[in-house]
Motif scaffolding. Structure first.
Motif, PDB file in Angstrom:
ATOM      1  N   VAL A  46     -41.601  14.846  25.603  1.00 59.72           N
ATOM      2  CA  VAL A  46     -41.124  14.008  24.508  1.00 59.72           C
ATOM      3  C   VAL A  46     -41.548  14.674  23.210  1.00 59.72           C
ATOM      4  CG1 VAL A  46     -41.202  11.735  23.419  1.00 59.72           C
ATOM      5  CG2 VAL A  46     -41.470  11.925  25.913  1.00 59.72           C
ATOM      6  N   VAL A  47     -40.584  15.008  22.355  1.00 63.66           N
ATOM      7  CA  VAL A  47     -40.915  15.533  21.027  1.00 63.66           C
ATOM      8  C   VAL A  47     -40.790  14.364  20.058  1.00 63.66           C
ATOM      9  CG1 VAL A  47     -40.343  17.206  19.229  1.00 63.66           C
ATOM     10  CG2 VAL A  47     -40.079  17.827  21.655  1.00 63.66           C
ATOM     11  N   ALA A  48     -41.924  13.911  19.547  1.00 59.81           N
ATOM     12  CA  ALA A  48     -41.927  12.722  18.680  1.00 59.81           C
ATOM     13  C   ALA A  48     -43.223  12.678  17.894  1.00 59.81           C
ATOM     14  CB  ALA A  48     -41.798  11.446  19.525  1.00 59.81           C
ATOM     15  N   ASP A  49     -43.196  11.875  16.842  1.00 53.43           N
ATOM     16  CA  ASP A  49     -44.379  11.645  16.013  1.00 53.43           C
ATOM     17  C   ASP A  49     -45.152  10.468  16.619  1.00 53.43           C
ATOM     18  OD1 ASP A  49     -46.204  10.911  14.061  1.00 53.43           O
ATOM     19  OD2 ASP A  49     -44.781  11.131  12.406  1.00 53.43           O
ATOM     20  N   ALA A  50     -46.409  10.696  16.950  1.00 58.66           N
ATOM     21  CA  ALA A  50     -47.227   9.627  17.549  1.00 58.66           C
ATOM     22  C   ALA A  50     -47.503   8.509  16.550  1.00 58.66           C
ATOM     23  CB  ALA A  50     -48.538  10.197  18.082  1.00 58.66           C
ATOM     24  N   GLY A  51     -47.164   8.724  15.292  1.00 53.92           N
ATOM     25  CA  GLY A  51     -47.311   7.676  14.289  1.00 53.92           C
ATOM     26  C   GLY A  51     -46.048   6.842  14.119  1.00 53.92           C
ATOM     27  N   ASP A  52     -45.066   7.057  14.975  1.00 49.14           N
ATOM     28  CA  ASP A  52     -43.813   6.300  14.944  1.00 49.14           C
ATOM     29  C   ASP A  52     -43.864   5.286  16.095  1.00 49.14           C
ATOM     30  OD1 ASP A  52     -41.233   5.408  15.502  1.00 49.14           O
ATOM     31  OD2 ASP A  52     -40.289   7.335  15.068  1.00 49.14           O
ATOM     32  N   LEU A  53     -44.066   4.013  15.756  1.00 48.36           N
ATOM     33  CA  LEU A  53     -44.299   3.006  16.802  1.00 48.36           C
ATOM     34  C   LEU A  53     -43.109   2.877  17.746  1.00 48.36           C
ATOM     35  CD1 LEU A  53     -46.127   0.900  18.082  1.00 48.36           C
ATOM     36  CD2 LEU A  53     -45.231  -0.771  16.434  1.00 48.36           C
ATOM     37  N   VAL A  54     -41.900   2.943  17.204  1.00 48.43           N
ATOM     38  CA  VAL A  54     -40.721   2.801  18.075  1.00 48.43           C
ATOM     39  C   VAL A  54     -40.688   3.940  19.097  1.00 48.43           C
ATOM     40  CG1 VAL A  54     -38.197   2.799  18.121  1.00 48.43           C
ATOM     41  CG2 VAL A  54     -39.418   1.537  16.322  1.00 48.43           C
ATOM     42  N   ALA A  55     -40.936   5.145  18.626  1.00 45.29           N
ATOM     43  CA  ALA A  55     -40.938   6.300  19.536  1.00 45.29           C
ATOM     44  C   ALA A  55     -42.075   6.185  20.549  1.00 45.29           C
ATOM     45  CB  ALA A  55     -41.087   7.598  18.729  1.00 45.29           C
ATOM     46  N   MET A  56     -43.208   5.673  20.105  1.00 45.56           N
ATOM     47  CA  MET A  56     -44.343   5.554  21.029  1.00 45.56           C
ATOM     48  C   MET A  56     -44.094   4.468  22.087  1.00 45.56           C
ATOM     49  SD  MET A  56     -46.787   7.735  20.793  1.00 45.56           S
ATOM     50  CE  MET A  56     -48.298   6.944  21.336  1.00 45.56           C
ATOM     51  N   VAL A  57     -43.424   3.397  21.701  1.00 50.34           N
ATOM     52  CA  VAL A  57     -43.092   2.369  22.705  1.00 50.34           C
ATOM     53  C   VAL A  57     -42.150   2.972  23.749  1.00 50.34           C
ATOM     54  CG1 VAL A  57     -41.871   0.187  23.072  1.00 50.34           C
ATOM     55  CG2 VAL A  57     -43.538   0.387  21.207  1.00 50.34           C
ATOM     56  N   VAL A  66     -52.339   5.962  29.131  1.00 49.24           N
ATOM     57  CA  VAL A  66     -52.103   6.821  27.966  1.00 49.24           C
ATOM     58  C   VAL A  66     -53.388   7.593  27.660  1.00 49.24           C
ATOM     59  CG1 VAL A  66     -51.578   6.870  25.482  1.00 49.24           C
ATOM     60  CG2 VAL A  66     -50.431   5.198  26.966  1.00 49.24           C
ATOM     61  N   VAL A  67     -53.223   8.891  27.431  1.00 48.92           N
ATOM     62  CA  VAL A  67     -54.325   9.701  26.894  1.00 48.92           C
ATOM     63  C   VAL A  67     -53.893  10.123  25.497  1.00 48.92           C
ATOM     64  CG1 VAL A  67     -55.693  11.807  27.131  1.00 48.92           C
ATOM     65  CG2 VAL A  67     -54.987  10.547  29.181  1.00 48.92           C
ATOM     66  N   HIS A  68     -54.598   9.612  24.503  1.00 50.41           N
ATOM     67  CA  HIS A  68     -54.173   9.849  23.109  1.00 50.41           C
ATOM     68  C   HIS A  68     -55.026  10.949  22.471  1.00 50.41           C
ATOM     69  CE1 HIS A  68     -52.683   9.304  19.128  1.00 50.41           C
ATOM     70  NE2 HIS A  68     -53.824   8.825  18.667  1.00 50.41           N
ATOM     71  N   LEU A  69     -54.387  12.112  22.325  1.00 50.86           N
ATOM     72  CA  LEU A  69     -55.057  13.274  21.714  1.00 50.86           C
ATOM     73  C   LEU A  69     -54.437  13.633  20.369  1.00 50.86           C
ATOM     74  CD1 LEU A  69     -54.804  15.692  24.814  1.00 50.86           C
ATOM     75  CD2 LEU A  69     -56.791  14.290  24.228  1.00 50.86           C
ATOM     76  N   ALA A  70     -53.236  13.151  20.097  1.00 51.94           N
ATOM     77  CA  ALA A  70     -52.479  13.633  18.931  1.00 51.94           C
ATOM     78  C   ALA A  70     -53.215  13.343  17.635  1.00 51.94           C
ATOM     79  CB  ALA A  70     -51.105  12.951  18.893  1.00 51.94           C
ATOM     80  N   GLY A  71     -53.159  14.297  16.739  1.00 51.19           N
ATOM     81  CA  GLY A  71     -53.742  14.080  15.424  1.00 51.19           C
ATOM     82  C   GLY A  71     -54.237  15.383  14.827  1.00 51.19           C
ATOM     83  N   SER A  88     -51.615   6.957  14.050  1.00 43.44           N
ATOM     84  CA  SER A  88     -51.196   7.295  15.424  1.00 43.44           C
ATOM     85  C   SER A  88     -52.069   6.580  16.454  1.00 43.44           C
ATOM     86  CB  SER A  88     -51.206   8.805  15.656  1.00 43.44           C
ATOM     87  OG  SER A  88     -52.516   9.306  15.667  1.00 43.44           O
ATOM     88  N   THR A  89     -53.336   6.352  16.124  1.00 44.72           N
ATOM     89  CA  THR A  89     -54.183   5.618  17.077  1.00 44.72           C
ATOM     90  C   THR A  89     -53.707   4.174  17.200  1.00 44.72           C
ATOM     91  OG1 THR A  89     -56.073   7.008  16.559  1.00 44.72           O
ATOM     92  CG2 THR A  89     -56.538   4.913  17.632  1.00 44.72           C
ATOM     93  N   PHE A  90     -53.376   3.567  16.058  1.00 46.64           N
ATOM     94  CA  PHE A  90     -52.812   2.208  16.110  1.00 46.64           C
ATOM     95  C   PHE A  90     -51.560   2.207  16.995  1.00 46.64           C
ATOM     96  CE2 PHE A  90     -49.270  -0.313  14.477  1.00 46.64           C
ATOM     97  CZ  PHE A  90     -49.700  -1.570  14.872  1.00 46.64           C
ATOM     98  N   CYS A  91     -50.677   3.173  16.770  1.00 44.43           N
ATOM     99  CA  CYS A  91     -49.406   3.195  17.525  1.00 44.43           C
ATOM    100  C   CYS A  91     -49.653   3.393  19.024  1.00 44.43           C
ATOM    101  CB  CYS A  91     -48.486   4.295  16.987  1.00 44.43           C
ATOM    102  SG  CYS A  91     -47.833   3.914  15.349  1.00 44.43           S
TER     103      CYS A  91
END
Ligand SMILES: NC(=O)c1ccc[n+]([C@@H]2O[C@H](COP(=O)([O-])OP(=O)(O)OC[C@H]3O[C@@H](n4cnc5c(N)ncnc54)[C@H](O)[C@@H]3O)[C@@H](O)[C@H]2O)c1
Length: 271
Positions: A46-57, A66-71, A88-91
């Motif tokens: 998935v190529v997406a911005d982890a700060g985009d809630l719609v994309a993250m959903v 989920v393993v959240h490393l992005a940032g 991005s952590t919130f998302c």
């Protein structure tokens, strides 16, 4: 196979996990804002911005964890840290809540508590190292741990925050003789965080079984982490090249090492 969404999958730690997690029974959905250099058999990209809630959903739908490393993985300007790391952590957490994913592993950092001094003797437990960030980056990791805590208490998620030391192929400074997290141990640590039964809200150090460790691994071991590597095999060469570490030097006497020094003052990180 259980499906895990890994954000920041194209980065250093993401690349290590993409190599190691499938052998532990995890199918990968790998998200990054940049394309992966290679997509492995069975891997979803998935190529997406982890700060985009719609994309993250969308990306979280159907995953087991989920393993959240992005940032941004080091110090930067406040606007960049705030908008990338905290958002991005919130998302990541909010997407997990909205899609019913109950396990989230967050890549926190030793820099969440970087100004914590080395204890006079013995090992430093996580509970004795409350938030004490050394940089804007460290503040974003404090926010990460706080958001994780919120989502456990309010929504019943299981969230494991990894206060990672120095996750690199091998240690390159004498500080890293204490703080190194080897690639193989990185996989073991994340797998333990993904599979530990009902961890609730946990904050654990992420380092290998280094002879010079001064961060206590008891809590991490209680979640099933069994580190195998020891930076000591690099000690002789590093000390010969860089000198014997002085325990009174802030680089060795504070959790955050170099990040607590003046070169990380705000003047050097202006937008
Ligand atoms: N490597 C370490 O020693 C260490 C230590 C402590 C904490 N951490 C944390 O672990 C995580 C991974 O570290 P790393 O060393 O692999 O870093 P890295 O810089 O190699 O990788 C970070 C990845 O995140 C991606 N990314 C950045 N912004 C994004 C966004 N908005 N949406 C999607 N992807 C985005 C980047 O493209 C990159 O591939 C980071 O959160 C970092 O703060 C790392």
């Amino acid at each position: 196979m259980s499906l895990v969404l890994v954000t920041g999958a194209a980065g250093r730690i993401g690349t290590v996990l993409r190599g190691g997690l499938p052998e532990r029974g995890w199918a990968l959905r790998s998200l990054d804002v940049v394309p992966l250099p290679d997509v492995r058999p069975g891997e979803e990209q998935v190529v997406a911005d982890a700060g985009d809630l719609v994309a993250m959903v969308d990306a979280t739908e159907g995953a087991s964890a989920v393993v959240h490393l992005a940032g941004i993985s080091g110090e930067s300007t406040w606007p960049a840290i705030r908008s990338t790391n905290i958002e991005s952590t919130f998302c990541a957490l909010e997407a997990a809540r909205l899609t019913g994913v109950s396990r989230v592993v967050l890549a926190s950092s030793n820099h969440a508590t970087g100004y914590t001094p080395r204890p006079d003797g013995g090992l430093l437990r996580e509970v004795d190292a409350p938030p004490r960030p050394d940089t804007y980056y460290g503040v974003s990791k404090v926010a990460m741990e706080a958001l994780g805590s919120l989502y456990v208490d309010r929504y019943g998620l299981d969230v494991v925050c990894l206060r990672i030391g120095s996750a690199f192929a091998e240690p390159t400074t004498t500080r890293q003789l204490a703080t190194w997290l080897s690639p193989a141990d990185t996989v073991s640590l994340v797998d333990a965080a993904l599979t530990a039964p009902s961890p609730g809200f946990s904050v654990i150090w992420g380092v290998s079984a280094n002879t010079r460790n001064w961060w206590d691994l008891t809590a991490a071991r209680a979640l099933g982490y069994e580190p195998q590597d020891d930076a000591e095999v690099y000690a002789e060469a590093l000390i010969e090249a860089l000198g014997t570490p002085d325990p009174a030097d802030p680089v060795h006497a504070r959790v955050g090492g170099e990040y607590t020094l003046a070169e990380f003052d705000a003047e050097n990180f202006q937008a």
